[in-house]
Design a protein around this motif. Structure first.
Motif, PDB file in Angstrom:
ATOM      1  N   ARG A   1       0.833  -1.090   4.751  1.00  0.00           N
ATOM      2  CA  ARG A   1       0.420  -1.362   3.398  1.00  0.00           C
ATOM      3  C   ARG A   1      -0.839  -2.391   3.438  1.00  0.00           C
ATOM      4  O   ARG A   1      -1.564  -2.371   2.647  1.00  0.00           O
ATOM      5  CB  ARG A   1       1.761  -2.080   2.614  1.00  0.00           C
ATOM      6  CG  ARG A   1       1.324  -2.436   1.205  1.00  0.00           C
ATOM      7  CD  ARG A   1       2.791  -2.841   0.293  1.00  0.00           C
ATOM      8  NE  ARG A   1       3.605  -1.770   0.538  1.00  0.00           N
ATOM      9  CZ  ARG A   1       4.911  -1.950   1.174  1.00  0.00           C
ATOM     10  NH1 ARG A   1       5.099  -2.935   1.683  1.00  0.00           N
ATOM     11  NH2 ARG A   1       5.573  -1.024   1.015  1.00  0.00           N
ATOM     12  N   ALA A   2      -0.896  -3.489   4.522  1.00  0.00           N
ATOM     13  CA  ALA A   2      -1.922  -4.450   4.580  1.00  0.00           C
ATOM     14  C   ALA A   2      -3.011  -3.447   4.908  1.00  0.00           C
ATOM     15  O   ALA A   2      -4.036  -3.837   4.210  1.00  0.00           O
ATOM     16  CB  ALA A   2      -1.638  -5.388   5.746  1.00  0.00           C
ATOM     17  N   GLN A   3      -3.146  -2.400   5.498  1.00  0.00           N
ATOM     18  CA  GLN A   3      -4.211  -1.839   5.932  1.00  0.00           C
ATOM     19  C   GLN A   3      -4.539  -1.028   4.527  1.00  0.00           C
ATOM     20  O   GLN A   3      -5.891  -0.864   4.281  1.00  0.00           O
ATOM     21  CB  GLN A   3      -3.866  -0.469   6.929  1.00  0.00           C
ATOM     22  CG  GLN A   3      -3.770  -1.437   8.291  1.00  0.00           C
ATOM     23  CD  GLN A   3      -3.273  -0.353   9.488  1.00  0.00           C
ATOM     24  OE1 GLN A   3      -2.502   0.720   9.036  1.00  0.00           O
ATOM     25  NE2 GLN A   3      -3.753  -0.349  10.668  1.00  0.00           N
ATOM     26  N   TYR A   4      -3.773  -0.411   3.866  1.00  0.00           N
ATOM     27  CA  TYR A   4      -3.973   0.114   2.386  1.00  0.00           C
ATOM     28  C   TYR A   4      -4.872  -0.832   1.570  1.00  0.00           C
ATOM     29  O   TYR A   4      -5.792  -0.583   0.879  1.00  0.00           O
ATOM     30  CB  TYR A   4      -2.720   0.706   1.928  1.00  0.00           C
ATOM     31  CG  TYR A   4      -3.094   1.320   0.634  1.00  0.00           C
ATOM     32  CD1 TYR A   4      -3.530   2.534   0.406  1.00  0.00           C
ATOM     33  CD2 TYR A   4      -2.724   0.542  -0.542  1.00  0.00           C
ATOM     34  CE1 TYR A   4      -3.884   2.828  -0.903  1.00  0.00           C
ATOM     35  CE2 TYR A   4      -2.970   1.164  -1.904  1.00  0.00           C
ATOM     36  CZ  TYR A   4      -3.644   2.346  -1.960  1.00  0.00           C
ATOM     37  OH  TYR A   4      -3.990   2.880  -3.298  1.00  0.00           O
ATOM     38  N   LEU A   5      -4.251  -2.114   1.351  1.00  0.00           N
ATOM     39  CA  LEU A   5      -4.585  -3.244   0.618  1.00  0.00           C
ATOM     40  C   LEU A   5      -6.129  -3.474   0.837  1.00  0.00           C
ATOM     41  O   LEU A   5      -6.725  -3.621   0.090  1.00  0.00           O
ATOM     42  CB  LEU A   5      -3.767  -4.267   0.365  1.00  0.00           C
ATOM     43  CG  LEU A   5      -2.513  -3.938  -0.181  1.00  0.00           C
ATOM     44  CD1 LEU A   5      -1.580  -5.072   0.211  1.00  0.00           C
ATOM     45  CD2 LEU A   5      -2.734  -3.613  -1.586  1.00  0.00           C
ATOM     46  N   TYR A   6      -6.346  -3.611   2.449  1.00  0.00           N
ATOM     47  CA  TYR A   6      -7.814  -4.082   2.724  1.00  0.00           C
ATOM     48  C   TYR A   6      -8.571  -2.829   2.661  1.00  0.00           C
ATOM     49  O   TYR A   6      -9.682  -2.914   2.005  1.00  0.00           O
ATOM     50  CB  TYR A   6      -7.573  -4.561   4.286  1.00  0.00           C
ATOM     51  CG  TYR A   6      -8.941  -4.907   5.033  1.00  0.00           C
ATOM     52  CD1 TYR A   6      -9.697  -5.940   4.438  1.00  0.00           C
ATOM     53  CD2 TYR A   6      -9.457  -3.931   5.688  1.00  0.00           C
ATOM     54  CE1 TYR A   6     -10.835  -6.056   5.075  1.00  0.00           C
ATOM     55  CE2 TYR A   6     -10.798  -4.138   6.250  1.00  0.00           C
ATOM     56  CZ  TYR A   6     -11.510  -5.305   5.888  1.00  0.00           C
ATOM     57  OH  TYR A   6     -12.839  -5.449   6.381  1.00  0.00           O
ATOM     58  N   TYR A   7      -8.299  -1.727   3.208  1.00  0.00           N
ATOM     59  CA  TYR A   7      -9.352  -0.804   3.248  1.00  0.00           C
ATOM     60  C   TYR A   7      -9.599  -0.135   1.782  1.00  0.00           C
ATOM     61  O   TYR A   7     -10.464   0.362   1.600  1.00  0.00           O
ATOM     62  CB  TYR A   7      -9.021   0.302   4.241  1.00  0.00           C
ATOM     63  CG  TYR A   7      -9.282  -0.267   5.844  1.00  0.00           C
ATOM     64  CD1 TYR A   7     -10.583  -0.335   6.377  1.00  0.00           C
ATOM     65  CD2 TYR A   7      -8.185  -0.213   6.676  1.00  0.00           C
ATOM     66  CE1 TYR A   7     -10.522  -0.972   7.535  1.00  0.00           C
ATOM     67  CE2 TYR A   7      -8.191  -0.872   7.860  1.00  0.00           C
ATOM     68  CZ  TYR A   7      -9.632  -1.080   8.207  1.00  0.00           C
ATOM     69  OH  TYR A   7      -9.737  -1.463   9.672  1.00  0.00           O
ATOM     70  N   GLY A   8      -8.527   0.047   1.267  1.00  0.00           N
ATOM     71  CA  GLY A   8      -8.557   0.982   0.050  1.00  0.00           C
ATOM     72  C   GLY A   8      -8.890   0.012  -1.166  1.00  0.00           C
ATOM     73  O   GLY A   8      -9.538   0.472  -2.076  1.00  0.00           O
ATOM     74  N   LEU A   9      -8.197  -1.074  -1.307  1.00  0.00           N
ATOM     75  CA  LEU A   9      -8.114  -1.737  -2.675  1.00  0.00           C
ATOM     76  C   LEU A   9      -9.118  -3.001  -2.378  1.00  0.00           C
ATOM     77  O   LEU A   9      -9.284  -3.673  -3.402  1.00  0.00           O
ATOM     78  CB  LEU A   9      -6.726  -1.985  -3.224  1.00  0.00           C
ATOM     79  CG  LEU A   9      -5.867  -0.913  -3.384  1.00  0.00           C
ATOM     80  CD1 LEU A   9      -4.556  -1.390  -3.894  1.00  0.00           C
ATOM     81  CD2 LEU A   9      -6.566   0.153  -4.396  1.00  0.00           C
ATOM     82  N   ARG A  10      -9.365  -3.297  -1.064  1.00  0.00           N
ATOM     83  CA  ARG A  10     -10.072  -4.595  -0.841  1.00  0.00           C
ATOM     84  C   ARG A  10      -9.188  -5.792  -1.780  1.00  0.00           C
ATOM     85  O   ARG A  10      -9.943  -7.092  -1.896  1.00  0.00           O
ATOM     86  CB  ARG A  10     -11.753  -4.795  -1.288  1.00  0.00           C
ATOM     87  CG  ARG A  10     -12.388  -3.539  -0.877  1.00  0.00           C
ATOM     88  CD  ARG A  10     -12.598  -3.840   0.561  1.00  0.00           C
ATOM     89  NE  ARG A  10     -13.879  -3.099   1.263  1.00  0.00           N
ATOM     90  CZ  ARG A  10     -13.704  -2.669   2.341  1.00  0.00           C
ATOM     91  NH1 ARG A  10     -12.642  -2.895   3.227  1.00  0.00           N
ATOM     92  NH2 ARG A  10     -14.591  -1.960   3.048  1.00  0.00           N
ATOM     93  N   ASP A  11      -8.306  -5.790  -1.465  1.00  0.00           N
ATOM     94  CA  ASP A  11      -7.125  -7.018  -1.828  1.00  0.00           C
ATOM     95  C   ASP A  11      -6.652  -7.615  -0.642  1.00  0.00           C
ATOM     96  O   ASP A  11      -5.770  -7.596   0.062  1.00  0.00           O
ATOM     97  CB  ASP A  11      -5.879  -6.403  -2.434  1.00  0.00           C
ATOM     98  CG  ASP A  11      -4.821  -7.374  -2.981  1.00  0.00           C
ATOM     99  OD1 ASP A  11      -5.067  -8.368  -2.706  1.00  0.00           O
ATOM    100  OD2 ASP A  11      -3.927  -6.780  -3.314  1.00  0.00           O
TER     101      ASP A  11
END
Length: 174
Positions: A78-88
């Motif tokens: 989820r951290a990877q998704y938030l960083y790479y995908g959403l820049r959250d």
């Protein structure tokens, strides 16, 4: 090792991971890796920055979450998704802290934390995290290249050369 340098390697990885989850819909680790592979194409590789690609990453993350919602690996994915995908970045850091409780020496945690901190302008702290990632995974050429980039940004050129020399010793033809 999850670091693949060529897009055709990642495409093949996605193909194989898709086949794996078709054969075994409960293959948790495959869903985590599938999410990361799609995120890479979306954010890092620059090959497919479309909502459809991001949706594939999200679908793989949701499958992993259904299988093991509280697993540290789910929080890392989820951290990877938030960083790479959403820049959250804040959301990604919060997920990394949860994952760190069960995976305190996973180099991926330090690597991703380093990337986030650099993007937030915390160059030295980001670099320390990347260096810790390489301590834990000393043959990770990609992270060594990122460390070299950080040294270069900070004007630490002798250390830049040393990091690149380490990477070249591992993969002399890269």
């Amino acid at each position: 090792r999850r670091v693949l340098f060529r897009s055709q390697d990642r495409r093949k990885a996605i193909e194989l991971l898709d086949e794996a989850v078709k054969r075994d819909p409960s293959f948790f680790d495959a869903y985590c890796q599938l999410a990361y592979a799609h995120e890479w194409f979306y954010a890092v590789g620059g090959f497919d920055r479309t909502p459809a690609r991001l949706a594939l990453a999200e679908a793989a993350l949701q499958a992993a979450t259904r299988l093991r919602p509280d697993a540290a690996e789910t929080h890392l994915a989820r951290a990877q998704y938030l960083y790479y995908g959403l820049r959250d970045y804040a959301g990604a850091l919060a997920e990394l802290e949860i994952a760190r409780r069960a995976l305190p020496n996973d180099p991926r945690l330090f690597e991703l934390t380093g990337y986030i901190l650099r993007r937030r302008g915390q160059q030295e702290e980001g670099l320390r995290n990347l260096e810790r990632a390489v301590e834990l995974d000393p043959r990770n050429v990609y992270t060594l290249q990122q460390i070299a980039g950080s040294y270069q940004f900070l004007g630490r050129y002798a250390e830049t050369i040393a990091a690149l020399d380490r990477a070249l010793a591992i993969m002399p033809d890269h």
